[in-house]
Write a protein that holds these residues in place. Structure first.
Motif, PDB file in Angstrom:
ATOM      1  N   UNK A 153       1.226  -1.450   0.015  1.00 10.82           N
ATOM      2  CA  UNK A 153       0.016  -0.001   0.327  1.00 10.82           C
ATOM      3  C   UNK A 153       1.219   0.686  -0.204  1.00 10.82           C
ATOM      4  N   UNK A 154      -0.043   2.316  -0.583  1.00 12.19           N
ATOM      5  CA  UNK A 154       0.852   3.535   0.044  1.00 12.19           C
ATOM      6  C   UNK A 154       1.289   3.554   1.098  1.00 12.19           C
ATOM      7  N   UNK A 155       1.568   4.387   1.523  1.00 18.38           N
ATOM      8  CA  UNK A 155       2.811   4.372   2.827  1.00 18.38           C
ATOM      9  C   UNK A 155       2.547   5.498   3.652  1.00 18.38           C
ATOM     10  N   UNK A 156       1.587   6.503   3.109  1.00 16.63           N
ATOM     11  CA  UNK A 156       0.725   7.837   3.482  1.00 16.63           C
ATOM     12  C   UNK A 156      -0.536   7.634   3.363  1.00 16.63           C
ATOM     13  N   UNK A 157      -1.294   6.417   3.133  1.00 15.15           N
ATOM     14  CA  UNK A 157      -3.064   5.928   3.185  1.00 15.15           C
ATOM     15  C   UNK A 157      -2.235   5.094   4.591  1.00 15.15           C
ATOM     16  N   UNK A 158      -1.476   4.438   4.326  1.00 14.43           N
ATOM     17  CA  UNK A 158      -1.374   2.978   5.113  1.00 14.43           C
ATOM     18  C   UNK A 158      -1.142   3.396   6.934  1.00 14.43           C
ATOM     19  N   UNK A 159      -0.782   4.328   7.194  1.00 11.67           N
ATOM     20  CA  UNK A 159      -0.352   5.279   8.361  1.00 11.67           C
ATOM     21  C   UNK A 159      -1.803   5.811   8.120  1.00 11.67           C
ATOM     22  N   UNK A 160      -2.111   6.500   7.706  1.00 12.00           N
ATOM     23  CA  UNK A 160      -3.002   7.375   8.218  1.00 12.00           C
ATOM     24  C   UNK A 160      -4.067   6.614   8.682  1.00 12.00           C
ATOM     25  N   UNK A 161      -4.263   4.758   7.961  1.00 13.68           N
ATOM     26  CA  UNK A 161      -5.620   3.976   8.514  1.00 13.68           C
ATOM     27  C   UNK A 161      -5.455   3.687   9.945  1.00 13.68           C
ATOM     28  N   UNK A 162      -3.514   3.213   9.999  1.00 15.56           N
ATOM     29  CA  UNK A 162      -3.394   2.387  11.271  1.00 15.56           C
ATOM     30  C   UNK A 162      -2.900   3.921  12.834  1.00 15.56           C
ATOM     31  N   UNK A 163      -3.335   4.972  12.154  1.00 11.09           N
ATOM     32  CA  UNK A 163      -3.746   5.431  12.964  1.00 11.09           C
ATOM     33  C   UNK A 163      -5.113   5.820  13.790  1.00 11.09           C
ATOM     34  N   UNK A 164      -6.013   5.464  12.629  1.00  7.84           N
ATOM     35  CA  UNK A 164      -7.073   5.692  12.909  1.00  7.84           C
ATOM     36  C   UNK A 164      -7.890   4.521  13.879  1.00  7.84           C
ATOM     37  N   UNK A 187      -5.880   2.418  15.282  1.00  7.92           N
ATOM     38  CA  UNK A 187      -5.478   3.168  16.827  1.00  7.92           C
ATOM     39  C   UNK A 187      -6.458   3.598  17.641  1.00  7.92           C
ATOM     40  N   UNK A 188      -6.552   4.837  17.049  1.00 11.19           N
ATOM     41  CA  UNK A 188      -8.011   5.975  17.605  1.00 11.19           C
ATOM     42  C   UNK A 188      -8.992   4.690  18.335  1.00 11.19           C
ATOM     43  N   UNK A 189      -9.363   3.760  17.450  1.00 10.79           N
ATOM     44  CA  UNK A 189     -11.619   3.160  17.461  1.00 10.79           C
ATOM     45  C   UNK A 189     -11.125   1.915  18.739  1.00 10.79           C
ATOM     46  N   UNK A 190      -9.469   1.243  17.853  1.00 15.45           N
ATOM     47  CA  UNK A 190      -9.276   0.227  19.198  1.00 15.45           C
ATOM     48  C   UNK A 190      -9.415   0.847  20.464  1.00 15.45           C
ATOM     49  N   UNK A 191      -8.310   2.268  20.573  1.00 17.03           N
ATOM     50  CA  UNK A 191      -8.033   2.701  21.478  1.00 17.03           C
ATOM     51  C   UNK A 191      -9.145   2.876  22.716  1.00 17.03           C
ATOM     52  N   UNK A 192     -10.666   3.908  21.406  1.00 21.24           N
ATOM     53  CA  UNK A 192     -11.455   4.154  22.296  1.00 21.24           C
ATOM     54  C   UNK A 192     -12.491   2.636  22.793  1.00 21.24           C
ATOM     55  N   UNK A 193     -12.477   1.733  22.010  1.00 23.32           N
ATOM     56  CA  UNK A 193     -13.276   0.335  22.689  1.00 23.32           C
ATOM     57  C   UNK A 193     -12.511   0.221  24.029  1.00 23.32           C
ATOM     58  N   UNK A 194     -10.861  -0.440  24.218  1.00 23.64           N
ATOM     59  CA  UNK A 194     -10.348  -0.777  25.149  1.00 23.64           C
ATOM     60  C   UNK A 194     -10.842   0.254  26.528  1.00 23.64           C
TER      61      UNK A 194
END
Length: 68
Positions: free
Chosen positions: A40-51, A53-60
């Protein structure tokens, strides 16, 4: 030297994808994501990874929070 973002701060070292793929302590799930997202495009992958992480942190946080 590689840099990684950590809560708004830059650190001087972060493991590479290759480091994580050979580390026996890293989960198979994370290794699968790293292999899949390698093309994948690294910028897109990094953006998706941050999003993600935020969703999973909220769920946790919700899972461990106590309601009074």
């Amino acid at each position: 030297m590689a840099e990684a973002g950590l809560e708004g701060f830059r650190t001087e070292w972060a493991p590479s994808v290759a480091d994580l793929l050979i580390d026996p302590a890293v989960s198979f799930a994370l290794k699968d994501v790293l292999r899949t997202w390698d093309v994948r495009d690294t910028v897109d992958a990094a953006r998706d990874a941050r999003l993600l992480a935020e969703v999973l942190e909220r769920r946790a946080d919700e899972a461990v929070s106590w309601t009074v």
